[in-house]
Design a protein around this motif. Structure first.
Motif, PDB file in Angstrom:
ATOM      1  N   UNK A   9       0.767  -1.397   0.053  1.00 25.90           N
ATOM      2  CA  UNK A   9      -0.040  -0.040  -0.004  1.00 25.90           C
ATOM      3  C   UNK A   9       0.674   1.250   0.006  1.00 25.90           C
ATOM      4  N   UNK A  10       0.579   2.364  -0.771  1.00 24.72           N
ATOM      5  CA  UNK A  10       1.147   3.464  -0.953  1.00 24.72           C
ATOM      6  C   UNK A  10       0.219   4.632  -0.716  1.00 24.72           C
ATOM      7  N   UNK A  11       0.825   5.578   0.114  1.00 27.47           N
ATOM      8  CA  UNK A  11      -0.154   6.845   0.357  1.00 27.47           C
ATOM      9  C   UNK A  11       0.351   8.027  -0.430  1.00 27.47           C
ATOM     10  N   UNK A  12      -0.098   8.787  -1.296  1.00 33.76           N
ATOM     11  CA  UNK A  12       0.333  10.116  -1.838  1.00 33.76           C
ATOM     12  C   UNK A  12       0.534  11.212  -0.859  1.00 33.76           C
ATOM     13  N   UNK A  13       1.744  11.502  -0.567  1.00 35.26           N
ATOM     14  CA  UNK A  13       1.831  12.606   0.655  1.00 35.26           C
ATOM     15  C   UNK A  13       1.236  13.938   0.312  1.00 35.26           C
ATOM     16  N   UNK A  82       4.434  12.475  -8.787  1.00 29.67           N
ATOM     17  CA  UNK A  82       5.050  11.172  -9.044  1.00 29.67           C
ATOM     18  C   UNK A  82       6.002  10.695  -7.839  1.00 29.67           C
ATOM     19  N   UNK A  83       5.536   9.574  -7.420  1.00 34.21           N
ATOM     20  CA  UNK A  83       6.105   9.017  -6.217  1.00 34.21           C
ATOM     21  C   UNK A  83       7.060   8.077  -6.480  1.00 34.21           C
ATOM     22  N   UNK A  84       8.510   8.272  -5.673  1.00 33.20           N
ATOM     23  CA  UNK A  84       9.719   7.379  -5.803  1.00 33.20           C
ATOM     24  C   UNK A  84       9.380   6.486  -4.508  1.00 33.20           C
ATOM     25  N   UNK A  85       9.476   5.299  -4.712  1.00 37.49           N
ATOM     26  CA  UNK A  85       9.235   4.168  -3.561  1.00 37.49           C
ATOM     27  C   UNK A  85      10.707   3.721  -2.943  1.00 37.49           C
TER      28      UNK A  85
END
Length: 235
Positions: A9-13, A82-85
């Motif tokens: 799971x990833x939440x956009x900040x 754009x999210x960098x994991x």
């Protein structure tokens, strides 16, 4: 490190929207799938500025231990961020005895090429870099000299140009790549998203330059005979 893909799971900040991200799988030279191991303890970060070194991460193959560079995991949120994991510790490539920086000999039976879908100019560059690695080139990097159009990639003895624009590559584009490669005593190859002008194709045939068109699936398609040969045999 570098095992099968995982979903997290990833939440956009920026907008706080929830996503489920599945890590992509890339083919190691040995044929085994490799996926960057995500660091679940660290929050993703928004990509504000692009830097070539930050766009790639070193991952070890769980089957053979080979370390190669692959695209850093990223997720595009509908809000535009754009999210960098984060990835678990990725050490620099380890030199192996007798292994040089040039092309890597392939097994007799090459594994199939696994493309990345092209949605952005960065995806086009990633697709070309992955294809060059599949052909047998290693240490793919940004070229020292910036081409008149598109983005330059380099490996030992090779100079490649990736043109992600909607304009077919021109005669001048092809000749500039060839001249630059000549000054560096390197072979060259051209990747275009929009194809080639007829004069460019004729000139490339005369100079022996492989031409490829990148379709939106991320699979380079040979345009001329020398590209067919390179696709069939690799380096």
């Amino acid at each position: 490190m570098g095992g099968m893909p995982e979903s997290v799971p990833v939440r956009c900040p920026a907008c706080r929207r929830e996503h489920v991200y599945t890590t992509p799988s890339y083919p190691c030279t040995c044929g085994a799938p490799v996926s960057p191991p995500l660091d679940r303890r660290t929050a993703p970060t928004a990509v504000a500025h692009r830097a070539w070194d930050e766009d790639w991460v070193t991952v070890a193959c769980a089957s053979c231990g080979r370390r190669d560079q692959w695209p850093h995991p990223e997720l595009g949120c509908p809000c535009g961020t754009v999210l960098r994991l984060p990835v678990c510790g990725a050490p620099p490539p380890v030199a192996r005895p007798g292994a040089g920086p040039g092309p890597v000999p392939h097994p007799v039976r090459r594994p199939p090429f696994h493309p990345v879908t092209i949605r952005t100019a960065r995806d086009a560059v990633t697709a070309a870099a992955l294809y060059l690695r599949w052909l047998g080139y290693r240490d793919i990097r940004r070229a020292d000299q910036r081409p008149p159009s598109g983005i330059g990639l380099a490996a030992r003895g090779l100079l490649a140009q990736v043109d992600p624009t909607v304009r077919p590559a021109s005669l001048r584009d092809v000749e500039c790549l060839w001249l630059t490669a000549m000054t560096e005593s390197a072979e060259c190859v051209y990747f275009s998203l929009a194809g080639y002008a007829e004069a460019a194709r004729v000139r490339a045939d005369g100079l022996g330059i492989p031409l490829f068109v990148l379709d939106l699936t991320g699979t380079p398609q040979p345009v001329n005979a020398v590209a067919d040969d390179l696709n069939a045999t690799g380096t």
